[in-house]
Each structure stands twice: as C-alpha cells, then as structure tokens.
Design a protein around this motif. Structure first.
Motif: not given
Length: 383
Positions: A278-281, A285-286, A347-348, A368-369
């Motif tokens: 999750t942190q990688n994704i 995004c950042i 994210l999906a 991003v959520v």
C-alpha cells in the motif's frame, strides 16, 4: 531541415550575460568629447569588445584564450588612446579568467592579466601625475581577486553536477542489480518447480485412462506443488524493496526545491500499520501528483497532507498554481492522461480512489483515499 534558432548568449546562463552589458555604457561615455576618425575608431573598438564578450560564452579551449587575449588588447588600446578610466573594463576579463578549469591555463592568463593591470596603473601614475589615480587601486585588487572567487564557484557547481550524476548512476545500478537478483531468484525458485509440474502433467495425461486412481493422486500432487510455488513467489515479492511514503516525500522535496516550489508536509508520514504494498502504491501517487505540479501548475507552493482515521488513509497533494480548470489543453492531460489513469488502476488494486479538483482560493487539489482494512481475495489471501 529546421534552422537552428540564433541566440546571442547560451540559454543556460539566463539573463546574467545581459546584465553585464549595462557596464558598456561607461566606455561609450568616455568617448564623448572626441570627434571624427578617433570617435569612430572608439565606437568600433567597443563594438569589437562586445563581440569578444559574446564569443567567450560560446567558445572553449584555444579559441577561448584567443578571444580573451583580444579582449585584453582592446582594453589596453582604449586605456592608452582614450581614457584611463577604461581600465574598469578589465572587470569583464577578470570574470572570464575565472572560467578556466585547467590550473595551468588559469595561472598563465592570471599572470598576463596582472602584468597588464600593473603596467597600465603605473603608466597612468606617470602620465597624469595625480593622486586621483590611487582611487583605482582598490578596484585593481578586486579584479585580481575575482578570478579566484569565480573559479571556486564554478568548481563547486561542477562538483554538485557530478554528484547529481553519480547519484543517478547509483540509482540505476541499484535498480539493475535488483532486477538481476529477482531474475536469479525466480529462475532458481521456479525453474525446478515448473519443470516438475510439466512432467507430472504429462504423466497425468498418460494415466488418466490406464490408471485413473494414480492420475488423481498425481493431479493432487500437482496442486500441492503449484500452491507451494505460489507461496514461494509471494515470499519473493514480499522481499522486494518497496518505496515508503516517507522516502517518496524526501524525493518530492528535492524535486520541488529544484523547481523553486516550497513544500509543506502535514500528518504522520510513517503511516504505521500500513503495508509495504500500500505504501508503494501511495508513493507512486505522490510522485505523479508532484510531477504534475512541477510540469503544469506554475505554482510556488505545495502542501502534502496525510490523514489517518480508523477506517481509511487520505493523502492530499495541493498547490497554489493556476488550477486544473485554467490549464486549457493541459487540463485534459492532468485529468485523463496516462499518469492519472495509471494511478487509478494502482489504487483499484487496494480498493482506493482519487479525485482531482480545483482548490478553494486557487490551485489544484489531488486527493487519494484508501481503506485501512483491505477485503480478502477469493483465494483467502489478503490483497
């Protein structure tokens, strides 16, 4: 074939060379009071000096030394033939001497320059026999010190550039080594297992009619082998280094600083309890959001806010630029481009979502959520 656009000075120097041109007003003013051929000769020398000034920005090596020598000669002629105050034009030459990277060339040019300055100063004392000439002495000292300062600045810039290039090479080497390690591990881990599954599948095909019971046993063995292989792949992937949000924020700060954009970070950057995947994704995004700000926003300020609640993690990347609605054709790139589409697809995978909207007060806000608890997959493994 497209023509090359003419430039008076190299683009990389910006407006700096044009600022120095202001000081050419003084030798032109020193020509006032002359007339006829001498006045025209004076204007011609100032124009030739301007040519040497431009060429010194474009040349290097022996041509550079030749143009620098010609510039010194013009200063001597303007000093002797017109006004002793033309000696101040030597500040131009003093700057260019500092551009020598070779110590021998630098020392030789500085020696010649020092001899010329000393000769012209002594000549002016003898010719004019006035104490006013002594006011030139501090400026002469500045001219002799300037090349050392300019050379030191250029050397530091060169070292910083080499350091940045070395960092990039190290990053590429680390990525290449990581790819090679993954390839070796996959080959060593999966090569034997896949060969075994292939042989057992061929055996099942032969036994299915002759010995159905043994065929079923071999099929069950294939299933166990494939599940073991799947576990090995997951273990291998879990060992792959993922970029954390904290690491990505450090990279984002460096990129924004290079673009002269101030960065504010709010919230818990460590994201405790959030998985590496999750942190990688989120890091990707950042990175995409910051890249869009640098490319499209024309902003001078950016804020990245991280909010964690019991049910979700929210990251907002906002700027004070022209806003997504004011980007024209670039607006579509920011909303529907490959970068935004890739962010949505990543994210999906973790049931996340993103929105890109106009920021109240001007600028753009990317939100991003992601849920903190990810649903289980069909195979019972966590996504």
């Amino acid at each position: 074939m497209a023509r090359k656009q003419f430039r008076f000075f190299p683009q990389k120097f910006g407006f700096f060379p044009y600022i120095w041109l202001i000081y050419l007003v003084f030798p032109i003013l020193n020509l006032q009071g002359y007339s006829g051929f001498k006045l025209m000769a004076g204007y011609a020398l100032v124009l030739l000096f301007l040519v040497t000034y431009r060429q010194l920005y474009w040349t290097e090596g022996k041509p550079y030394s030749a143009w620098l020598g010609l510039q010194m000669l013009i200063i001597v002629v303007l000093f002797i033939g017109f006004s002793p105050f033309n000696l101040y034009m030597a500040f131009f030459t003093s700057n260019f001497i500092g551009w020598y990277t070779d110590s021998r060339s630098f020392g030789r040019a500085l020696t010649i320059f020092t001899a010329l300055l000393a000769s012209m100063f002594l000549l002016s004392l003898v010719r004019y026999q006035s104490m006013d000439i002594l006011f030139m002495l501090p400026f002469l000292m500045m001219m002799l010190v300037t090349p050392f300062g300019i050379r030191s600045i250029n050397r530091r810039r060169s070292l910083e550039r080499e350091l940045d290039e070395a960092k990039e090479r190290i990053k590429e080497m680390v990525k290449r080594e990581e790819r090679m390690r993954i390839a070796r591990d996959l080959h060593d881990t999966m090569g034997h297992t896949l060969s075994l599954i292939t042989l057992k599948s061929q055996l099942v095909e032969k036994l299915v009619l002759k010995n159905p019971e043994r065929a079923q046993a071999e099929a069950r063995e294939i299933e166990r082998t494939s599940r073991a292989a799947l576990r090995q792949v997951r273990e291998l992937v879990s060992e792959m280094r993922a970029v954390s949000v904290a690491e990505e924020l450090a990279g984002a700060e460096e990129m924004l600083r290079s673009a002269e954009i101030a960065l504010e970070v709010e919230g818990e950057v460590a994201l405790p309890g959030v998985s590496d995947l999750t942190q990688n994704i989120l890091s990707l995004c950042i990175k995409e959001g910051v890249t869009n700000i640098v490319k499209h926003s024309h902003a001078d300020w950016c804020r990245i806010s991280i909010t964690m609640t019991a049910g979700e993690v929210q990251i907002a990347v906002e700027d004070n630029g022209i806003g997504v609605e004011a980007c024209g054709s670039e607006s579509a790139d920011r909303r529907d481009g490959n970068g935004m589409k890739g962010m949505g697809e990543r994210l999906a995978l973790i049931d996340g979502s993103l929105t890109l909207a106009q920021r109240p007060g001007g600028g753009t806000r990317l939100t991003v959520v992601i849920p903190r608890v990810v649903k289980d997959g069909k195979d019972g493994e966590t996504a």
